[in-house]
Design a protein around this motif. Structure first.
Motif, PDB file in Angstrom:
ATOM      1  N   PRO A  47     -83.149 -11.136 -20.078  1.00  0.00           N
ATOM      2  CA  PRO A  47     -84.002 -12.177 -19.500  1.00  0.00           C
ATOM      3  C   PRO A  47     -84.569 -11.721 -18.160  1.00  0.00           C
ATOM      4  CG  PRO A  47     -81.875 -13.082 -20.153  1.00  0.00           C
ATOM      5  CD  PRO A  47     -81.786 -11.598 -20.331  1.00  0.00           C
ATOM      6  N   HIS A  48     -85.793 -12.007 -17.922  1.00  0.00           N
ATOM      7  CA  HIS A  48     -86.444 -11.653 -16.663  1.00  0.00           C
ATOM      8  C   HIS A  48     -85.948 -12.575 -15.555  1.00  0.00           C
ATOM      9  CE1 HIS A  48     -89.583 -11.225 -13.659  1.00  0.00           C
ATOM     10  NE2 HIS A  48     -89.995 -10.152 -14.269  1.00  0.00           N
ATOM     11  N   GLY A  50     -86.848 -13.140 -12.517  1.00  0.00           N
ATOM     12  CA  GLY A  50     -87.827 -13.925 -11.779  1.00  0.00           C
ATOM     13  C   GLY A  50     -88.302 -15.132 -12.579  1.00  0.00           C
ATOM     14  N   SER A 113     -87.345 -19.226   0.440  1.00  0.00           N
ATOM     15  CA  SER A 113     -88.120 -18.596  -0.629  1.00  0.00           C
ATOM     16  C   SER A 113     -87.396 -18.680  -1.967  1.00  0.00           C
ATOM     17  CB  SER A 113     -88.392 -17.137  -0.280  1.00  0.00           C
ATOM     18  OG  SER A 113     -87.175 -16.427  -0.223  1.00  0.00           O
TER      19      SER A 113
ATOM     20  N   PRO B  47     -93.390 -18.425   0.241  1.00  0.00           N
ATOM     21  CA  PRO B  47     -93.662 -18.104  -1.167  1.00  0.00           C
ATOM     22  C   PRO B  47     -92.374 -18.096  -1.976  1.00  0.00           C
ATOM     23  CG  PRO B  47     -94.700 -16.504   0.306  1.00  0.00           C
ATOM     24  CD  PRO B  47     -93.850 -17.400   1.155  1.00  0.00           C
ATOM     25  N   HIS B  48     -92.418 -18.623  -3.147  1.00  0.00           N
ATOM     26  CA  HIS B  48     -91.255 -18.657  -4.024  1.00  0.00           C
ATOM     27  C   HIS B  48     -91.012 -17.252  -4.588  1.00  0.00           C
ATOM     28  CE1 HIS B  48     -88.790 -19.454  -7.534  1.00  0.00           C
ATOM     29  NE2 HIS B  48     -88.547 -20.649  -7.069  1.00  0.00           N
ATOM     30  N   ALA B  49     -89.836 -16.715  -4.268  1.00  0.00           N
ATOM     31  CA  ALA B  49     -89.555 -15.325  -4.628  1.00  0.00           C
ATOM     32  C   ALA B  49     -89.632 -15.105  -6.134  1.00  0.00           C
ATOM     33  CB  ALA B  49     -88.182 -14.922  -4.096  1.00  0.00           C
ATOM     34  N   GLY B  50     -89.122 -16.042  -6.891  1.00  0.00           N
ATOM     35  CA  GLY B  50     -89.111 -15.877  -8.343  1.00  0.00           C
ATOM     36  C   GLY B  50     -90.519 -15.878  -8.922  1.00  0.00           C
ATOM     37  N   ALA B  51     -91.312 -16.802  -8.453  1.00  0.00           N
ATOM     38  CA  ALA B  51     -92.686 -16.880  -8.951  1.00  0.00           C
ATOM     39  C   ALA B  51     -93.435 -15.600  -8.614  1.00  0.00           C
ATOM     40  CB  ALA B  51     -93.389 -18.078  -8.326  1.00  0.00           C
ATOM     41  N   ALA B  53     -92.117 -12.649  -8.139  1.00  0.00           N
ATOM     42  CA  ALA B  53     -91.600 -11.556  -8.956  1.00  0.00           C
ATOM     43  C   ALA B  53     -92.180 -11.638 -10.361  1.00  0.00           C
ATOM     44  CB  ALA B  53     -90.076 -11.620  -9.009  1.00  0.00           C
ATOM     45  N   LEU B  54     -92.303 -12.848 -10.850  1.00  0.00           N
ATOM     46  CA  LEU B  54     -92.818 -13.009 -12.209  1.00  0.00           C
ATOM     47  C   LEU B  54     -94.279 -12.579 -12.300  1.00  0.00           C
ATOM     48  CD1 LEU B  54     -92.559 -13.990 -15.098  1.00  0.00           C
ATOM     49  CD2 LEU B  54     -93.014 -16.312 -14.308  1.00  0.00           C
ATOM     50  N   ASN B  57     -94.596  -8.681 -10.881  1.00  0.00           N
ATOM     51  CA  ASN B  57     -93.729  -7.655 -11.441  1.00  0.00           C
ATOM     52  C   ASN B  57     -93.064  -6.815 -10.359  1.00  0.00           C
ATOM     53  OD1 ASN B  57     -92.597  -6.741 -13.775  1.00  0.00           O
ATOM     54  ND2 ASN B  57     -94.045  -5.056 -14.033  1.00  0.00           N
ATOM     55  N   VAL B  61     -86.760  -6.396  -3.997  1.00  0.00           N
ATOM     56  CA  VAL B  61     -85.324  -6.254  -3.768  1.00  0.00           C
ATOM     57  C   VAL B  61     -84.905  -4.893  -4.306  1.00  0.00           C
ATOM     58  CG1 VAL B  61     -83.025  -7.115  -4.364  1.00  0.00           C
ATOM     59  CG2 VAL B  61     -84.887  -8.732  -3.978  1.00  0.00           C
ATOM     60  N   VAL B 110     -79.331  -4.998 -13.616  1.00  0.00           N
ATOM     61  CA  VAL B 110     -80.252  -5.368 -12.544  1.00  0.00           C
ATOM     62  C   VAL B 110     -81.638  -4.743 -12.717  1.00  0.00           C
ATOM     63  CG1 VAL B 110     -78.424  -5.799 -10.887  1.00  0.00           C
ATOM     64  CG2 VAL B 110     -79.442  -3.519 -11.025  1.00  0.00           C
ATOM     65  N   GLY B 112     -82.911  -3.858 -15.799  1.00  0.00           N
ATOM     66  CA  GLY B 112     -83.496  -4.429 -17.003  1.00  0.00           C
ATOM     67  C   GLY B 112     -84.003  -5.839 -16.819  1.00  0.00           C
ATOM     68  N   SER B 113     -83.352  -6.595 -15.960  1.00  0.00           N
ATOM     69  CA  SER B 113     -83.761  -7.978 -15.776  1.00  0.00           C
ATOM     70  C   SER B 113     -84.809  -8.101 -14.670  1.00  0.00           C
ATOM     71  CB  SER B 113     -82.552  -8.837 -15.430  1.00  0.00           C
ATOM     72  OG  SER B 113     -82.004  -8.417 -14.208  1.00  0.00           O
ATOM     73  N   SER B 114     -85.266  -6.965 -14.166  1.00  0.00           N
ATOM     74  CA  SER B 114     -86.260  -6.966 -13.084  1.00  0.00           C
ATOM     75  C   SER B 114     -85.752  -7.674 -11.838  1.00  0.00           C
ATOM     76  CB  SER B 114     -87.569  -7.632 -13.531  1.00  0.00           C
ATOM     77  OG  SER B 114     -88.122  -6.926 -14.599  1.00  0.00           O
ATOM     78  N   LEU B 115     -84.436  -7.697 -11.695  1.00  0.00           N
ATOM     79  CA  LEU B 115     -83.872  -8.293 -10.484  1.00  0.00           C
ATOM     80  C   LEU B 115     -84.197  -7.413  -9.288  1.00  0.00           C
ATOM     81  CD1 LEU B 115     -80.145  -9.403 -10.117  1.00  0.00           C
ATOM     82  CD2 LEU B 115     -82.134 -10.196  -8.896  1.00  0.00           C
TER      83      LEU B 115
END
Lengths: 329, 329
Positions: A47-48, A50, A113, B47-51, B53-54, B57, B61, B110, B112-115
């Motif tokens: 799962p992504h 973000g 954030s 800014p929302h970090a998750g948004a 990142a989504l 891309n 971090v 970390v 693979g999940s784009s963390l």
DNA sequence: CAGGGGCGTGGGAGCGCTCCCAGATTCCGG
DNA sequence: CCGGAATCTGGGAGCGCTCCCACGCCCCTG
């Protein structure tokens, strides 16, 4: 990149079903669950993070603020950090590291954030500037250390008061009538870090209760020799010593030896110190459970994230380990 | 929560303009920029970090994998970690802490999940299991330490070969004709961590070049006394010592003193050790620039994230600092 | 004065996921 | 045999941001 719809397609279900299989937030038939899990494995789906954070409003990351100040025993900090990371992982969370020097702004940044869900702050001082921010933040936090006013905060620390008392009681039990606590450098008391004062208070209280004479003396590691000499000169009857100052322990031992005192025959010594130090020097000690503190901080934080309200204050007990710096009983 | 559209509305511009003001990815008139920045401040927008990142891309971090093994000098690790976090912040990145014990799975998770966007791995061993994973990962990484085969990887470490050589050359320059290197515990050589071997190689090569006799002896800190005695017995002409083993330094000093040798009159000693240790004991030393290594690792990683290809291997020089354990020249 | 090149801005699709709202199926008691 | 509860699954809007595609305006050149 493999996405949830790919998995859904591969397993012949809808994306929402895959999501529910993963989150467990609703019941799924065994057969479907198995098919989905197989597809996840087959495709190597992850799962992504973000996207997840955006949709669920949870990042599954917690912030850990580590101290930078000198005068802190680094291995202890590291142990706590490692324990925190390890424990967080068992709750499926990761740890983002922040340094003290980002100050209040760093907290606001990562919380605001939505980078992190919650915050652990190490090395909290009595009148820490970060307290008001932590209170106003919409995210839960746990403090390691006790501020002057812990209202509205969740704090956790070692029970230094009890540790100080335990030293005095133990020395009194050994028969000593004049005992001393050699404490932190003067600067630590002045900064009001709290723990130094609490150890001292416990030591003095217990000594008074047992009716033994107690003196307390701050000590700079660079002047350990002077501290030892002063004490022995001013208090000739002194036979029991507690030390709460890691870097000063070795210099103090040297100083006592140099003054012709033998430990434990002439002098009983109990250290409030991490196990590794006490073991290496073979000292009777009150052990400071560092990993336990890091672990518990995360546990408390997870409770708060789950909507529970843990106790505002937790004091972790420490235990006395008898080694060769006090007489065998 | 304040979102980008709120800011846009407040400033009388479109959300995309706000985004571009923040990212600087296209030119914005001064007037607009100012209005937007004012609105951001006024509303306290983050800014929302998750948004982010989504949509972009990029999570901003990086992961930092810290070692857990014992036998590692903890303060050094901590210095590197702190330096890495601090440096990452100057690039507007945060640091996610991983522990060694999550192993290969942690890296895959970390990444693979784009963390995280990239990974720094500390304490790399010669035949590290993580190497193949790091090579196959789609994300850049930097290794601290040198594996046997660094092909396709970016590695950075201290130049232990040069440090070993510097010790031998310095001792030779002081006029010593028989010198010794007291190294890491035997276990370290067996594990093949690399650095121990490289120090040894440099020491021996330089000694040979200068035509002085060199012996190398592993040393367990618990048996420092034996190591010192053995050396002095087997090599009566020995007058120059290099030590590459932090925890053994103090026991060795004690042992040499106990055997009647005076430093620096009878014995010159140079330590390969962190500055704080060398300063405390007032030893001539080859300093190990820990912060520099943490800092450089992040710099290299950022270069890779920017699409540049930094050199595959970087060796950080260390410098000799003369203190009181060698004669003044 | 038409055409073209810069410069500054808006619109909005799409990133991959979660979770609300329904719909389908099965099973049971009356 | 039917109604309703229980169980399982699907559809799809929406999370907040980025960045591609346009568009409007002004100035310069031929």
């Amino acid at each position: 990149m493999v996405k949830i719809s790919d998995v859904a397609h591969h397993a012949g279900v809808s994306p929402s079903t895959v999501s529910y299989v993963l989150s467990g937030k609703r019941s799924i038939s065994d057969q479907t669950r198995r098919r989905v899990m197989d597809s996840i494995r087959a495709l190597g789906y992850r799962p992504h993070a973000g996207a997840r954070a955006l949709a669920s409003n949870r990042s599954n990351v917690i912030a850990l603020v580590v101290p930078l100040r000198s005068g802190i025993h680094v291995p202890i900090v590291m142990q706590m950090v490692i324990a925190a990371v390890t424990t967080a992982r068992t709750y499926d969370h990761d740890v983002l590291l922040l340094t003290q020097d980002e100050g209040v702004g760093g907290l606001e940044r990562v919380a605001g954030s939505s980078l992190v869900d919650a915050i652990i702050v190490m090395d909290v001082e009595l009148h820490d500037l970060r307290l008001p921010v932590l209170r106003s933040l919409e995210r839960p936090s746990v403090l390691i250390g006790f501020p002057a006013d812990p209202t509205g905060l969740t704090c956790i620390d070692w029970d230094f008061e009890a540790a100080g008392a335990a030293c005095a009681e133990y020395l009194a039990d050994l028969g000593h009538r004049e005992i001393a606590l050699i404490g932190a450098p003067p600067a630590v008391y002045e900064r009001g870090t709290g723990f130094a004062e609490r150890t001292k208070a416990g030591f003095q209280r217990a000594a008074a209760e047992r009716g033994v004479d107690a003196v307390v003396r701050p000590c700079d590691p660079d002047n350990a020799r002077a501290a030892a000499d002063d004490l022995l000169r001013d208090h000739p009857g002194l036979t029991g010593i507690a030390v709460h100052n890691e870097p000063a322990v070795e210099p103090l031992l040297t100083a006592f030896r140099a003054s012709g005192r033998h430990i434990p025959d002439d002098l009983s010594l109990v250290a409030i110190a991490p196990d590794d130090l006490a073991e290496r020097l073979d000292l009777t000690s009150i052990s400071i459970p560092a990993e336990e503190l890091g672990r518990q901080a995360v546990v408390r934080l997870m409770e708060k994230l789950d909507g529970h309200q843990p106790p505002g204050a937790t004091l972790l007990p420490s235990r006395l380990v008898v080694r060769s710096s006090t007489p065998a009983t």
